[in-house]
Scaffold this motif. Structure first.
Motif, PDB file in Angstrom:
ATOM      1  N   ILE A  99       0.839  -1.209   0.000  1.00 34.68           N
ATOM      2  CA  ILE A  99       0.000   0.000   0.000  1.00 34.68           C
ATOM      3  C   ILE A  99       0.871   1.256   0.000  1.00 34.68           C
ATOM      4  CG2 ILE A  99      -1.761   1.313   1.244  1.00 34.68           C
ATOM      5  CD1 ILE A  99      -2.843  -1.249   0.055  1.00 34.68           C
ATOM      6  N   PHE A 177       1.177   7.043   3.039  1.00 41.18           N
ATOM      7  CA  PHE A 177       0.612   5.788   2.543  1.00 41.18           C
ATOM      8  C   PHE A 177       1.110   4.575   3.338  1.00 41.18           C
ATOM      9  CE2 PHE A 177      -0.289   8.571  -1.048  1.00 41.18           C
ATOM     10  CZ  PHE A 177      -1.627   8.250  -1.262  1.00 41.18           C
ATOM     11  N   GLY A 181      -1.459   2.036   4.941  1.00 43.45           N
ATOM     12  CA  GLY A 181      -1.291   0.587   4.814  1.00 43.45           C
ATOM     13  C   GLY A 181      -1.319  -0.099   6.169  1.00 43.45           C
TER      14      GLY A 181
END
Length: 199
Positions: A99, A177, A181
């Motif tokens: 992710i 990010f 994730g």
């Protein structure tokens, strides 16, 4: 016999973050000794070949200060995640890497090269905070609330600064990010959260 094996089994959970950190140091040492630079294997945004960097970027650093700065928070937060079990640690690490890597690849300026384990660090932070809200026993959720408060108290300011107050040359995309994730990993595959061993 089973009781004698339990303490070593519990301690062995922490070998995974230790081994991953040791690998980062070995890679950095090799990068310092060998000609050329390994950084080219990082995430190069908008370049299809740069997607391979999702696998390699967490192991690569721009220099010793970069690696040293990531090492302690990686080890502390990684070991807290690893306390849930070896399989859970690697599952969480995998979700964060994918992710965080894909988000960085898409959102960063085309051609930008991103390396470093800070995405994992932010991911473990996001996981530990979001874990409070994931399904589980009430007693576990209370424990995770306490852990989350401690983690926020120690690293919260640094994490916010790593997304909203970064200086030039630091990837807020990787941090953001990575945290996303980690938060998603808290809700994925909860049945496999704790390693089960036969008695």
């Amino acid at each position: 016999m089973t009781t004698a094996a339990q303490p070593s089994g519990t301690l062995s959970r922490f070998l995974s973050p230790l081994a991953l950190l040791a690998l980062m140091w070995v890679v950095q040492l090799a990068d310092a000794i060998l000609p050329g630079s390994f950084s080219g294997w990082g995430i190069r945004s908008w370049d299809p070949s740069g997607l391979l960097g999702i696998l390699f970027a967490p192991l690569l650093h721009s220099g010793w200060p970069h690696l040293i700065g990531n090492s302690i928070p990686f080890l502390v937060l990684g070991c807290i995640v690893a306390a849930e079990g070896t399989r859970r640690f690697w599952a969480v690490t995998g979700v964060i890497a994918v992710i965080g890597g894909v988000g960085t690849w898409i959102v960063n300026t085309p051609g930008t090269l991103t390396v470093g384990a800070s995405g994992l660090v932010f991911g473990y932070f996001g996981y530990l905070v979001a874990r409070v809200f994931a399904p589980g026993r009430v007693s576990h959720r209370i424990l995770y609330a306490v852990i989350a408060l401690i983690v926020i108290g120690i690293y919260g300011g640094t994490m916010l600064a790593g997304v909203f107050g970064v200086s030039a040359g630091i990837s807020w995309q990787g941090h953001l990010f990575g945290a996303v994730g980690g938060a998603l990993a808290a809700f994925v595959g909860r049945r496999g959260a704790v390693d089960r061993r036969a008695g």
